[in-house]
Write a protein that holds these residues in place. Structure first.
Motif, PDB file in Angstrom:
ATOM      1  N   LEU A 131     -46.525 -19.013  15.937  1.00 39.05           N
ATOM      2  CA  LEU A 131     -47.117 -18.226  17.202  1.00 39.05           C
ATOM      3  C   LEU A 131     -46.979 -19.317  18.313  1.00 39.05           C
ATOM      4  CD1 LEU A 131     -47.551 -15.618  18.533  1.00 39.05           C
ATOM      5  CD2 LEU A 131     -49.360 -15.908  17.044  1.00 39.05           C
ATOM      6  N   ILE A 132     -48.872 -19.716  18.631  1.00 39.92           N
ATOM      7  CA  ILE A 132     -48.108 -20.821  19.776  1.00 39.92           C
ATOM      8  C   ILE A 132     -47.573 -21.357  21.100  1.00 39.92           C
ATOM      9  CG2 ILE A 132     -50.094 -22.060  21.249  1.00 39.92           C
ATOM     10  CD1 ILE A 132     -51.759 -19.533  19.577  1.00 39.92           C
ATOM     11  N   THR A 133     -46.221 -21.697  19.751  1.00 39.80           N
ATOM     12  CA  THR A 133     -45.999 -22.353  20.547  1.00 39.80           C
ATOM     13  C   THR A 133     -44.434 -21.956  21.079  1.00 39.80           C
ATOM     14  OG1 THR A 133     -45.670 -24.151  18.827  1.00 39.80           O
ATOM     15  CG2 THR A 133     -43.939 -23.937  19.925  1.00 39.80           C
ATOM     16  N   TYR A 134     -44.565 -20.650  20.167  1.00 31.45           N
ATOM     17  CA  TYR A 134     -43.711 -19.254  20.944  1.00 31.45           C
ATOM     18  C   TYR A 134     -44.075 -19.000  21.764  1.00 31.45           C
ATOM     19  CZ  TYR A 134     -40.212 -19.324  16.805  1.00 31.45           C
ATOM     20  OH  TYR A 134     -39.436 -20.041  15.824  1.00 31.45           O
ATOM     21  N   LEU A 135     -45.311 -18.089  22.050  1.00 29.64           N
ATOM     22  CA  LEU A 135     -46.213 -17.420  22.805  1.00 29.64           C
ATOM     23  C   LEU A 135     -45.534 -18.880  24.672  1.00 29.64           C
ATOM     24  CD1 LEU A 135     -49.240 -16.781  21.578  1.00 29.64           C
ATOM     25  CD2 LEU A 135     -47.326 -14.753  22.495  1.00 29.64           C
ATOM     26  N   ARG A 136     -46.304 -20.140  24.269  1.00 31.97           N
ATOM     27  CA  ARG A 136     -45.961 -20.903  25.210  1.00 31.97           C
ATOM     28  C   ARG A 136     -44.602 -20.863  26.625  1.00 31.97           C
ATOM     29  NH1 ARG A 136     -44.595 -26.091  25.175  1.00 31.97           N
ATOM     30  NH2 ARG A 136     -44.742 -26.555  22.848  1.00 31.97           N
ATOM     31  N   TYR A 137     -43.369 -20.805  24.442  1.00 30.63           N
ATOM     32  CA  TYR A 137     -42.396 -20.603  25.268  1.00 30.63           C
ATOM     33  C   TYR A 137     -42.249 -19.516  25.857  1.00 30.63           C
ATOM     34  CZ  TYR A 137     -40.536 -25.565  23.025  1.00 30.63           C
ATOM     35  OH  TYR A 137     -39.718 -26.385  23.149  1.00 30.63           O
ATOM     36  N   PHE A 138     -42.516 -18.703  25.243  1.00 30.31           N
ATOM     37  CA  PHE A 138     -41.845 -17.391  26.260  1.00 30.31           C
ATOM     38  C   PHE A 138     -42.403 -17.297  27.660  1.00 30.31           C
ATOM     39  CE2 PHE A 138     -42.982 -12.206  26.368  1.00 30.31           C
ATOM     40  CZ  PHE A 138     -42.413 -11.938  26.191  1.00 30.31           C
ATOM     41  N   VAL A 139     -44.062 -17.163  27.350  1.00 34.64           N
ATOM     42  CA  VAL A 139     -44.358 -16.773  28.749  1.00 34.64           C
ATOM     43  C   VAL A 139     -43.742 -18.184  30.143  1.00 34.64           C
ATOM     44  CG1 VAL A 139     -46.967 -16.158  27.906  1.00 34.64           C
ATOM     45  CG2 VAL A 139     -46.695 -18.276  28.435  1.00 34.64           C
ATOM     46  N   THR A 140     -43.266 -18.891  29.799  1.00 31.26           N
ATOM     47  CA  THR A 140     -42.872 -20.362  30.903  1.00 31.26           C
ATOM     48  C   THR A 140     -41.376 -19.527  30.511  1.00 31.26           C
ATOM     49  OG1 THR A 140     -43.062 -21.903  29.000  1.00 31.26           O
ATOM     50  CG2 THR A 140     -44.950 -21.529  30.048  1.00 31.26           C
ATOM     51  N   GLY A 141     -40.454 -18.319  30.194  1.00 29.66           N
ATOM     52  CA  GLY A 141     -39.378 -18.706  30.834  1.00 29.66           C
ATOM     53  C   GLY A 141     -38.206 -19.365  29.768  1.00 29.66           C
ATOM     54  N   ASN A 142     -39.083 -20.284  28.658  1.00 22.70           N
ATOM     55  CA  ASN A 142     -38.067 -21.708  28.087  1.00 22.70           C
ATOM     56  C   ASN A 142     -37.915 -20.837  26.791  1.00 22.70           C
ATOM     57  OD1 ASN A 142     -37.862 -23.506  29.582  1.00 22.70           O
ATOM     58  ND2 ASN A 142     -40.050 -23.269  29.933  1.00 22.70           N
ATOM     59  N   LEU A 143     -38.111 -19.341  26.167  1.00 22.77           N
ATOM     60  CA  LEU A 143     -37.658 -19.551  24.670  1.00 22.77           C
ATOM     61  C   LEU A 143     -36.450 -19.984  24.109  1.00 22.77           C
ATOM     62  CD1 LEU A 143     -38.909 -17.846  22.140  1.00 22.77           C
ATOM     63  CD2 LEU A 143     -38.556 -15.741  22.973  1.00 22.77           C
ATOM     64  N   LYS A 144     -35.558 -19.494  25.093  1.00 19.32           N
ATOM     65  CA  LYS A 144     -34.367 -20.172  24.188  1.00 19.32           C
ATOM     66  C   LYS A 144     -34.445 -21.115  23.830  1.00 19.32           C
ATOM     67  CE  LYS A 144     -32.351 -20.522  28.812  1.00 19.32           C
ATOM     68  NZ  LYS A 144     -32.986 -19.354  29.446  1.00 19.32           N
ATOM     69  N   ASN A 145     -35.573 -21.965  24.486  1.00 17.68           N
ATOM     70  CA  ASN A 145     -35.056 -24.306  23.731  1.00 17.68           C
ATOM     71  C   ASN A 145     -36.296 -23.722  22.882  1.00 17.68           C
ATOM     72  OD1 ASN A 145     -33.852 -24.391  26.321  1.00 17.68           O
ATOM     73  ND2 ASN A 145     -35.564 -24.218  28.081  1.00 17.68           N
ATOM     74  N   ALA A 146     -36.546 -22.971  22.000  1.00 21.12           N
ATOM     75  CA  ALA A 146     -37.502 -23.698  20.941  1.00 21.12           C
ATOM     76  C   ALA A 146     -36.644 -24.166  19.697  1.00 21.12           C
ATOM     77  CB  ALA A 146     -38.770 -21.810  21.284  1.00 21.12           C
ATOM     78  N   SER A 147     -37.517 -24.703  19.156  1.00 25.79           N
ATOM     79  CA  SER A 147     -36.508 -24.636  17.631  1.00 25.79           C
ATOM     80  C   SER A 147     -36.927 -23.695  17.047  1.00 25.79           C
ATOM     81  CB  SER A 147     -38.083 -25.665  17.375  1.00 25.79           C
ATOM     82  OG  SER A 147     -37.117 -26.065  15.778  1.00 25.79           O
ATOM     83  N   GLY A 148     -35.310 -23.157  16.273  1.00 28.70           N
ATOM     84  CA  GLY A 148     -35.186 -21.675  15.492  1.00 28.70           C
ATOM     85  C   GLY A 148     -34.941 -20.912  15.742  1.00 28.70           C
ATOM     86  N   VAL A 149     -34.795 -21.350  17.329  1.00 30.22           N
ATOM     87  CA  VAL A 149     -34.520 -19.936  18.268  1.00 30.22           C
ATOM     88  C   VAL A 149     -32.954 -20.239  18.684  1.00 30.22           C
ATOM     89  CG1 VAL A 149     -34.506 -18.520  20.514  1.00 30.22           C
ATOM     90  CG2 VAL A 149     -36.990 -19.784  19.221  1.00 30.22           C
ATOM     91  N   ARG A 150     -32.138 -18.932  18.749  1.00 28.40           N
ATOM     92  CA  ARG A 150     -30.678 -18.728  18.824  1.00 28.40           C
ATOM     93  C   ARG A 150     -30.502 -17.712  20.266  1.00 28.40           C
ATOM     94  NH1 ARG A 150     -31.613 -22.735  16.111  1.00 28.40           N
ATOM     95  NH2 ARG A 150     -30.576 -23.418  14.493  1.00 28.40           N
ATOM     96  N   TYR A 151     -29.379 -18.634  21.054  1.00 26.86           N
ATOM     97  CA  TYR A 151     -30.007 -17.131  22.395  1.00 26.86           C
ATOM     98  C   TYR A 151     -28.176 -18.006  22.837  1.00 26.86           C
ATOM     99  CZ  TYR A 151     -29.845 -16.369  27.470  1.00 26.86           C
ATOM    100  OH  TYR A 151     -29.356 -15.877  28.653  1.00 26.86           O
ATOM    101  N   PHE A 152     -27.552 -16.782  23.385  1.00 28.00           N
ATOM    102  CA  PHE A 152     -25.635 -16.379  24.165  1.00 28.00           C
ATOM    103  C   PHE A 152     -26.141 -15.402  25.292  1.00 28.00           C
ATOM    104  CE2 PHE A 152     -25.648 -14.112  20.306  1.00 28.00           C
ATOM    105  CZ  PHE A 152     -24.774 -12.662  20.271  1.00 28.00           C
ATOM    106  N   LYS A 153     -25.235 -15.211  26.060  1.00 24.68           N
ATOM    107  CA  LYS A 153     -25.245 -13.954  26.566  1.00 24.68           C
ATOM    108  C   LYS A 153     -23.793 -13.437  26.364  1.00 24.68           C
ATOM    109  CE  LYS A 153     -24.122 -16.519  30.767  1.00 24.68           C
ATOM    110  NZ  LYS A 153     -24.946 -16.926  32.218  1.00 24.68           N
ATOM    111  N   THR A 154     -23.505 -12.051  26.860  1.00 25.31           N
ATOM    112  CA  THR A 154     -21.851 -11.551  26.092  1.00 25.31           C
ATOM    113  C   THR A 154     -22.399 -10.262  26.600  1.00 25.31           C
ATOM    114  OG1 THR A 154     -21.021 -10.719  24.108  1.00 25.31           O
ATOM    115  CG2 THR A 154     -23.369 -10.569  23.946  1.00 25.31           C
ATOM    116  N   LYS A 155     -21.243  -9.689  27.538  1.00 26.82           N
ATOM    117  CA  LYS A 155     -21.254  -8.277  27.732  1.00 26.82           C
ATOM    118  C   LYS A 155     -20.706  -7.262  26.523  1.00 26.82           C
ATOM    119  CE  LYS A 155     -18.539  -9.520  31.796  1.00 26.82           C
ATOM    120  NZ  LYS A 155     -17.776  -9.766  32.628  1.00 26.82           N
ATOM    121  N   SER A 156     -20.651  -7.891  24.898  1.00 26.95           N
ATOM    122  CA  SER A 156     -20.624  -6.858  24.019  1.00 26.95           C
ATOM    123  C   SER A 156     -20.858  -7.657  22.771  1.00 26.95           C
ATOM    124  CB  SER A 156     -18.945  -6.069  24.138  1.00 26.95           C
ATOM    125  OG  SER A 156     -19.159  -5.873  23.054  1.00 26.95           O
ATOM    126  N   VAL A 157     -21.894  -6.742  21.580  1.00 26.09           N
ATOM    127  CA  VAL A 157     -22.174  -7.006  20.552  1.00 26.09           C
ATOM    128  C   VAL A 157     -22.154  -5.940  19.831  1.00 26.09           C
ATOM    129  CG1 VAL A 157     -24.219  -7.030  21.145  1.00 26.09           C
ATOM    130  CG2 VAL A 157     -23.809  -7.958  19.491  1.00 26.09           C
TER     131      VAL A 157
END
Length: 232
Positions: free
Chosen positions: A166-192
């Motif tokens: 939780l603390i790790t994810y919160l730190r990444y969350f509030v600093t705008g780096n959640l997509k760089n956290a271990s166990g997180v996957r991220y992509f952008k798209t126009k349709s999913v």
């Protein structure tokens, strides 16, 4: 307040066009207003309606159902489902963190299939989040890569979400780096397209409110809205 905005946007989608939308924030989190830098103070928000300028803003949509700010599946949706309206009014957005601690001790995950950008992937996740802006839960620095007019949906999923992380994810969350956290996957798209790969019912929440169950397809409507925002 998001319910009022969604109602207006649903009317725009059904009509196939929008007219300038003025917002006087009155909700608990006011996420969409924060993303567009609309004043949260009522007097200042009214002044913005008079002196501001309409700007083009993207809108997410599932058919004629608007996704103004975010869509969630999994444990985030479960947390929001357990928060009552009177609790939101009394405690504000901190109530989601309080309820979230209880949900963290659950190990519930969902088997999903996502199809986007010409590819499909099946996986298990505890949280799926789709956003249309850089702001989530009132944190406007959540995803610096995103903006309200970039024409994209931003998709995050977390494989596991535990009390220890939780603390790790919160730190990444509030600093705008959640997509760089271990166990997180991220992509952008126009349709999913989102499908469930089990017999369980998986209900989404759109902008904090209960919505439809999977399967469904979320698409971006680039520059569909015209929202009155402060002059820069």
């Amino acid at each position: 307040m998001m319910g009022s905005i969604n109602t207006a946007c649903e009317g725009f989608l059904k009509a196939g066009k929008s007219i300038p939308l003025g917002i006087i924030p009155g909700g608990t989190v006011n996420n969409f207003a924060r993303a567009l830098k609309i004043p949260l103070n009522t007097t200042d928000a009214i002044k913005n309606l008079i002196h501001g300028n309409p700007t083009e803003v993207d809108l997410g949509a599932i058919g004629k159902t608007p996704v103004v700010s975010s869509l969630t599946l999994g444990r985030l949706a479960d947390i929001a489902r357990n928060v009552k309206d009177e609790e939101k009014k009394k405690f504000g957005k901190i109530i989601y963190l309080i309820k979230g601690f209880k949900e963290l001790y659950s190990n519930h995950s969902y088997k999903l299939k996502l199809t986007a950008n010409g590819r499909s992937k099946a996986f298990r996740a505890q949280i799926l989040l789709i956003t249309t802006t850089n702001s989530v839960g009132g944190f406007i620095s959540f995803n610096p890569e995103a903006s309200y007019d970039d024409d994209y949906l931003h998709v995050f999923w977390l494989k596991r979400f535990s009390p220890l992380s939780l603390i790790t994810y919160l730190r990444y969350f509030v600093t705008g780096n959640l997509k760089n956290a271990s166990g997180v996957r991220y992509f952008k798209t126009k349709s999913v397209k989102i499908e469930g790969l089990s017999d369980q019912t998986i209900e989404a929440r759109i902008d904090g409110d209960p919505a439809m169950c999977v399967p469904f397809t979320v698409q971006t409507q680039p520059d569909f809205l015209q929202v009155i925002v402060p002059k820069t």
